[in-house]
Design a protein around this motif. Structure first.
Motif, mmCIF file in Angstrom:
data_model
loop_
_atom_site.group_PDB
_atom_site.id
_atom_site.type_symbol
_atom_site.label_atom_id
_atom_site.label_comp_id
_atom_site.label_asym_id
_atom_site.label_seq_id
_atom_site.Cartn_x
_atom_site.Cartn_y
_atom_site.Cartn_z
ATOM 1 N N LEU A 51 8.143 -12.248 60.618
ATOM 2 C CA LEU A 51 8.707 -11.597 61.813
ATOM 3 C C LEU A 51 8.933 -12.642 62.897
ATOM 4 N N ASN A 52 10.140 -12.653 63.425
ATOM 5 C CA ASN A 52 10.474 -13.586 64.507
ATOM 6 C C ASN A 52 10.839 -12.809 65.750
ATOM 7 N N LEU A 53 10.309 -13.258 66.889
ATOM 8 C CA LEU A 53 10.712 -12.684 68.179
ATOM 9 C C LEU A 53 11.529 -13.722 68.945
ATOM 10 N N TYR A 54 12.730 -13.318 69.348
ATOM 11 C CA TYR A 54 13.562 -14.137 70.227
ATOM 12 C C TYR A 54 13.560 -13.419 71.578
ATOM 13 N N GLU A 55 12.868 -14.011 72.544
ATOM 14 C CA GLU A 55 12.713 -13.275 73.817
ATOM 15 C C GLU A 55 14.036 -13.082 74.535
ATOM 16 N N ASP A 56 14.920 -14.060 74.401
ATOM 17 C CA ASP A 56 16.274 -13.935 74.964
ATOM 18 C C ASP A 56 17.162 -14.976 74.285
ATOM 19 N N GLY A 57 18.395 -15.114 74.780
ATOM 20 C CA GLY A 57 19.359 -16.023 74.148
ATOM 21 C C GLY A 57 18.954 -17.483 74.178
ATOM 22 N N GLY A 58 17.952 -17.811 74.969
ATOM 23 C CA GLY A 58 17.478 -19.194 75.028
ATOM 24 C C GLY A 58 16.646 -19.573 73.818
ATOM 25 N N GLY A 138 17.668 -10.290 76.929
ATOM 26 C CA GLY A 138 16.961 -9.268 76.156
ATOM 27 C C GLY A 138 16.474 -9.781 74.816
ATOM 28 N N PRO A 139 15.437 -9.111 74.284
ATOM 29 C CA PRO A 139 14.798 -9.597 73.065
ATOM 30 C C PRO A 139 15.437 -9.111 71.766
ATOM 31 N N ARG A 140 15.173 -9.874 70.752
ATOM 32 C CA ARG A 140 15.561 -9.493 69.389
ATOM 33 C C ARG A 140 14.385 -9.789 68.485
ATOM 34 N N ILE A 141 14.130 -8.876 67.563
ATOM 35 C CA ILE A 141 13.124 -9.119 66.523
ATOM 36 C C ILE A 141 13.852 -9.145 65.195
ATOM 37 N N ASN A 142 13.542 -10.138 64.399
ATOM 38 C CA ASN A 142 14.100 -10.214 63.059
ATOM 39 C C ASN A 142 12.965 -10.156 62.044
ATOM 40 N N LEU A 143 13.098 -9.259 61.087
ATOM 41 C CA LEU A 143 12.130 -9.167 59.995
ATOM 42 C C LEU A 143 12.809 -9.697 58.742
ATOM 43 N N THR A 144 12.192 -10.652 58.105
ATOM 44 C CA THR A 144 12.780 -11.234 56.896
ATOM 45 C C THR A 144 11.828 -11.059 55.731
#
Ligand code: AKG
Ligand code: FE2
Length: 163
Positions: A51-58, A138-144
């Motif tokens: 699981l990856n959390l990208y807090e924002d576009g940065g 805004g955040p994005r979570i990716n589940l791989t």
């Protein structure tokens, strides 16, 4: 996260992540998602999820292939399944050995609820990344989800046939 019985760690860049056994909510989520990927039968489900959390576009992930030894993606035809949640981000692929005239980079957008798969020998022939997007809030979570096929030497699942 890993299926019950496996204790393989996952190295992400320089960070080694201790595995957590799939909690009930993960199995519940997989029972919704896996049939959409052609896997209605739980015995065929992937035995790991990152699981990856990208807090924002940065926040981004640079060019790489999922070439960890445990997945054997450089040598075998494997499937990698991912679910994106939250803000839409770019996902890019580039060929390691592009043909003459081939477009160097291909891009798709992964939005909330999108499922993306990488199949066949993609990890041998392509790299992928999630580039920085300065204007994305805004955040994005990716589940791989992936299949561990070569367990770490100290993993108990190494001795179990069903893995
Ligand atoms: O966030 C994504 O869509 C991809 C993440 C990724 O490439 C990885 O975790 O290996
Ligand atoms: Fe990746």
């Amino acid at each position: 996260m890993v299926a019950q019985g496996c204790a393989c760690t996952y190295k992400y860049g320089r960070i080694e992540v201790e595995p957590q056994v799939y909690p009930p909510w993960m199995l519940q989520l997989m029972s919704q998602i896996m049939p959409l990927c052609g896997l209605p039968d739980q015995s065929t489900w992937p035995n790991s999820c990152n699981l990856n959390l990208y807090e924002d576009g940065g926040m981004s992930v640079g060019w790489h292939s999922d070439d960890e030894k445990v997945f054997q993606g450089k040598f075998n035809d494997i499937a990698i399944l991912s679910l994106s949640l939250g803000v839409k981000r770019k996902f890019e692929l580039r060929a390691n050995w592009p043909e003459e005239g081939e477009r160097p980079v291909r891009m798709i957008h992964l939005g909330d609820g999108d499922i993306c798969t990488m199949e066949g020998m993609v990890q041998k022939h392509y790299q992928h990344r999630v580039p920085k997007e300065g204007n994305v809030q805004g955040p994005r979570i990716n589940l791989t989800w992936r299949w561990v096929v070569l367990h770490n030497p100290q993993c108990p699942a190494k001795r179990m046939r069903r893995y």
